[in-house]
Motif scaffolding. Structure first.
Motif, PDB file in Angstrom:
ATOM      1  N   GLU A  10     -93.762 -11.104 -40.150  1.00  0.00           N
ATOM      2  CA  GLU A  10     -94.152  -9.988 -41.011  1.00  0.00           C
ATOM      3  C   GLU A  10     -93.218  -8.801 -40.819  1.00  0.00           C
ATOM      4  O   GLU A  10     -92.792  -8.154 -41.787  1.00  0.00           O
ATOM      5  N   GLN A  11     -92.882  -8.476 -39.565  1.00  0.00           N
ATOM      6  CA  GLN A  11     -91.936  -7.390 -39.300  1.00  0.00           C
ATOM      7  C   GLN A  11     -90.567  -7.679 -39.907  1.00  0.00           C
ATOM      8  O   GLN A  11     -89.922  -6.796 -40.464  1.00  0.00           O
ATOM      9  N   ARG A  12     -90.132  -8.902 -39.802  1.00  0.00           N
ATOM     10  CA  ARG A  12     -88.837  -9.248 -40.381  1.00  0.00           C
ATOM     11  C   ARG A  12     -88.846  -9.084 -41.896  1.00  0.00           C
ATOM     12  O   ARG A  12     -87.897  -8.579 -42.492  1.00  0.00           O
ATOM     13  N   ARG A  13     -89.933  -9.500 -42.549  1.00  0.00           N
ATOM     14  CA  ARG A  13     -90.037  -9.330 -43.997  1.00  0.00           C
ATOM     15  C   ARG A  13     -90.039  -7.848 -44.386  1.00  0.00           C
ATOM     16  O   ARG A  13     -89.431  -7.466 -45.395  1.00  0.00           O
ATOM     17  N   ARG A  14     -90.745  -7.014 -43.565  1.00  0.00           N
ATOM     18  CA  ARG A  14     -90.760  -5.577 -43.866  1.00  0.00           C
ATOM     19  C   ARG A  14     -89.366  -4.975 -43.739  1.00  0.00           C
ATOM     20  O   ARG A  14     -88.953  -4.164 -44.576  1.00  0.00           O
ATOM     21  N   ARG A  15     -88.651  -5.342 -42.681  1.00  0.00           N
ATOM     22  CA  ARG A  15     -87.283  -4.814 -42.521  1.00  0.00           C
ATOM     23  C   ARG A  15     -86.403  -5.244 -43.690  1.00  0.00           C
ATOM     24  O   ARG A  15     -85.621  -4.436 -44.216  1.00  0.00           O
ATOM     25  N   GLU A  16     -86.524  -6.466 -44.092  1.00  0.00           N
ATOM     26  CA  GLU A  16     -85.736  -6.926 -45.229  1.00  0.00           C
ATOM     27  C   GLU A  16     -86.111  -6.186 -46.502  1.00  0.00           C
ATOM     28  O   GLU A  16     -85.241  -5.861 -47.321  1.00  0.00           O
ATOM     29  N   VAL A  51     -87.297  -3.104 -46.654  1.00  0.00           N
ATOM     30  CA  VAL A  51     -86.738  -1.741 -46.556  1.00  0.00           C
ATOM     31  C   VAL A  51     -85.250  -1.756 -46.861  1.00  0.00           C
ATOM     32  O   VAL A  51     -84.720  -0.861 -47.535  1.00  0.00           O
ATOM     33  N   GLN A  52     -84.549  -2.758 -46.355  1.00  0.00           N
ATOM     34  CA  GLN A  52     -83.118  -2.852 -46.617  1.00  0.00           C
ATOM     35  C   GLN A  52     -82.821  -3.145 -48.090  1.00  0.00           C
ATOM     36  O   GLN A  52     -81.821  -2.681 -48.634  1.00  0.00           O
ATOM     37  N   ARG A  53     -83.680  -3.873 -48.762  1.00  0.00           N
ATOM     38  CA  ARG A  53     -83.459  -4.208 -50.161  1.00  0.00           C
ATOM     39  C   ARG A  53     -83.928  -3.132 -51.133  1.00  0.00           C
ATOM     40  O   ARG A  53     -83.583  -3.168 -52.309  1.00  0.00           O
ATOM     41  N   ALA A  54     -84.722  -2.095 -50.657  1.00  0.00           N
ATOM     42  CA  ALA A  54     -85.299  -1.083 -51.548  1.00  0.00           C
ATOM     43  C   ALA A  54     -84.230  -0.284 -52.305  1.00  0.00           C
ATOM     44  O   ALA A  54     -84.305  -0.154 -53.529  1.00  0.00           O
ATOM     45  N   PRO A  55     -83.171   0.335 -51.668  1.00  0.00           N
ATOM     46  CA  PRO A  55     -82.147   1.087 -52.432  1.00  0.00           C
ATOM     47  C   PRO A  55     -81.440   0.205 -53.457  1.00  0.00           C
ATOM     48  O   PRO A  55     -81.200   0.630 -54.583  1.00  0.00           O
ATOM     49  N   VAL A  56     -81.088  -0.960 -53.047  1.00  0.00           N
ATOM     50  CA  VAL A  56     -80.399  -1.867 -53.972  1.00  0.00           C
ATOM     51  C   VAL A  56     -81.287  -2.190 -55.165  1.00  0.00           C
ATOM     52  O   VAL A  56     -80.836  -2.180 -56.323  1.00  0.00           O
TER      53      VAL A  56
END
Length: 526
Positions: free
Chosen positions: A352-358, A360-365
């Motif tokens: 779940e943490q890994r999915r959240r980090r991904e 967050v990283q994909r949000a600007p794009v």
């Protein structure tokens, strides 16, 4: 004349045994009856002469036409008697004088001359019979072969002769006994060795499951038992009732056999398969063999009662251990299950943490992509809107042009109709009555009361332009017609203003035309 009688038959037998051939010949010549008497067993003087190995006497007897080799009450012929006694000369004489004799003829028990010679141990007779074509593996009613008969009696030379003559060592009788079983029952160690060297297994079992070692142990044949176990005989093989060789040795009190078996690792506490479940020690106790009992106890032997007591205690201990082990296994499985659940939960949290980090990283794009996608959609929408406006403009233009064309055609048609009516002279086409009615109608129309309706009807039709209107007949128009034309002008202006609200800038020429039409209409009225 001398005749045979039952009392004189004894004298004939003695003559045969003594070998007086001349006396036998004389007696046969004086035999007027032509029959040869027999004793209580059915044996004739020829039987006795054959077993005495008096070949000359047998030859004299067989030369007489009244003499035949008849079997006795058990089916044995004089030829079989000779084979059983080892009378090789008599056998040769009988084969020479009676060539039709059946060498493999059997008695009522199935025994042949070779059986008789093997059972008696006559090696020379066995060789002679085999040479003359006797069957080496002929079976009697018990399925005993000549080899089995020889092994039963322990005739080593006869056994070797039969084996050399291709006798099969693995044949079994009706009880499943092999030649090795019979040799062990007779305690013939050398014969057992010969048979095992010829390929027979030392652990072969009969129909009751007994081995040759058990047969030797039953008789207490120490030497034979030692030879069998040296050739890998198993002392712990059980028969169908669960007995071993040690059971038989203890039952008969053979101390030396017991010592030999225990020395070859025989199990002392083997139980039977019967209801009593006796051990070898129980057999020794039942037989009262004190020395065997003492020796067995010194080597860890137990009775069935002791075994049952020990078994009961062992079962209880095993059960307790089983319950403890079961509880331990259940607790271990529970702990392992909890540990697995904890690992699964931790793995789920990390995922779940890994999915959240991904995310967050994909949000600007994703936002930039969404912005670009929105701008593209708006541009496409504006383009489609402009195309729709252009299409509607062209359509309105075409429709307005069609309307103007239609209106112009209708106006020209009305003008042509008026010109046609006004240009025709009344005197050319109409009669005086028609002319009077026309003038009357004209006066009615020009009267103040009826002038309003034609003017209103005329306002609905488009007025022809001043340029294209020809000269009309001269008649006066009063103020009522002027008022109708003014009303017509007002209605035209109202319709033009309503249409101009719906049209765009491209419909402005039509407005100018509409404004010109009232002007031309006023000019025509004037």
């Amino acid at each position: 004349t001398y005749q045979f009688s039952q009392s004189r038959n004894v004298m004939i037998e003695k003559v045969f045994f003594s070998g007086h051939a001349k006396i036998v010949h004389l007696l046969l010549e004086r035999n007027i009856s032509g029959t040869i008497p027999s004793d209580s067993q059915g044996a004739t003087p020829l039987h006795y002469g054959a077993q005495s190995n008096n070949a000359e006497t047998v030859g004299v007897f067989l030369s007489h036409p009244s003499v035949k080799d008849e079997p006795d009450l058990e089916g044995r012929t004089a030829f079989m008697w000779a084979a059983g006694k080892g009378s090789d000369d008599v056998i040769c004489t009988m084969l020479a004088l009676t060539p039709h004799i059946d060498i493999n003829m059997a008695d009522k028990y199935g025994g042949t001359a070779l059986h008789a010679a093997s059972l008696s141990g006559h090696v020379s007779t066995v060789k002679l019979l085999l040479k003359k074509g006797a069957t080496v593996d002929s079976l009697d009613v018990m399925k005993h072969t000549p080899l089995v008969r020889a092994c039963e009696m322990g005739y080593k030379d006869v056994i070797l002769t039969l084996i050399k003559g291709s006798a099969r060592v693995n044949l079994v009788d009706v009880d499943g006994h092999t030649a090795l079983h019979w040799a062990a029952l007779g305690g013939n160690a050398e014969v057992c060795q010969i048979l095992m060297e010829s390929g027979i297994s030392p652990n072969v079992q009969d129909h009751a499951g007994r081995t040759p070692l058990q047969c030797a142990a039953y008789g207490g044949y120490i030497t034979c038992m030692a030879v069998l176990m040296e050739n890998n005989a198993d002392p712990n093989i059980q028969d169908k009732e669960g007995r071993t060789a040690l059971h038989w040795s203890c039952n008969n009190g053979y101390l030396d056999a017991v010592k030999l078996l225990l020395g070859y690792n025989a199990f002392p506490n083997q139980m039977e398969h019967t209801e009593e479940r006796y051990t070898p020690l129980d057999y020794a106790l039942l037989g009262g063999h004190t020395e065997v009992i003492q020796f067995m106890l010194e080597h860890g032997a137990l009775s069935i009662a002791a075994i049952q007591d020990i078994a009961a205690a062992s079962i209880q201990a095993v059960y307790k251990g089983y319950t403890v082990r079961k509880a331990f296994r259940e607790r271990k499985q529970l702990l392992m299950r909890h540990e697995q659940l904890r690992k699964d939960a931790a793995k789920k949290r990390e995922e779940e943490q890994r999915r959240r980090r991904e995310a967050v990283q994909r949000a600007p794009v994703d936002a930039a992509a969404e912005t670009r996608r929105g701008s593209l959609e708006r541009a496409e929408q504006e383009k489609l809107t402009s195309e729709d406006k252009d299409d509607s403009t062209v359509e309105k233009r075409n429709s307005s042009k069609g309307g103007r064309t239609k209106t112009k055609e209708e106006r020209h048609k009305a003008q042509r109709s008026r010109l046609s009516r006004s240009s025709i002279p009344p005197d050319q086409h109409e009669s005086p009555e028609v002319l009077s009615r026309s003038s009357t109608r004209l006066r009615e129309l020009l009267s103040p009361t009826s002038c309003r309706e034609p003017t209103r009807a005329k306002s609905r039709e488009p007025a022809p332009s001043s340029a294209s209107t020809p000269s009309t007949p001269a008649f006066s128009v009063d103020k009522t017609s002027t008022r109708g034309s003014a009303l017509l002008k007002k209605d035209a202006h109202t319709s033009v203003h309503a249409a101009s609200g719906k049209r765009n800038a491209h419909t402005s020429p039509l407005k100018h035309r509409v404004h010109k039409e009232p002007t031309s209409e006023r000019a025509s009225v004037k």
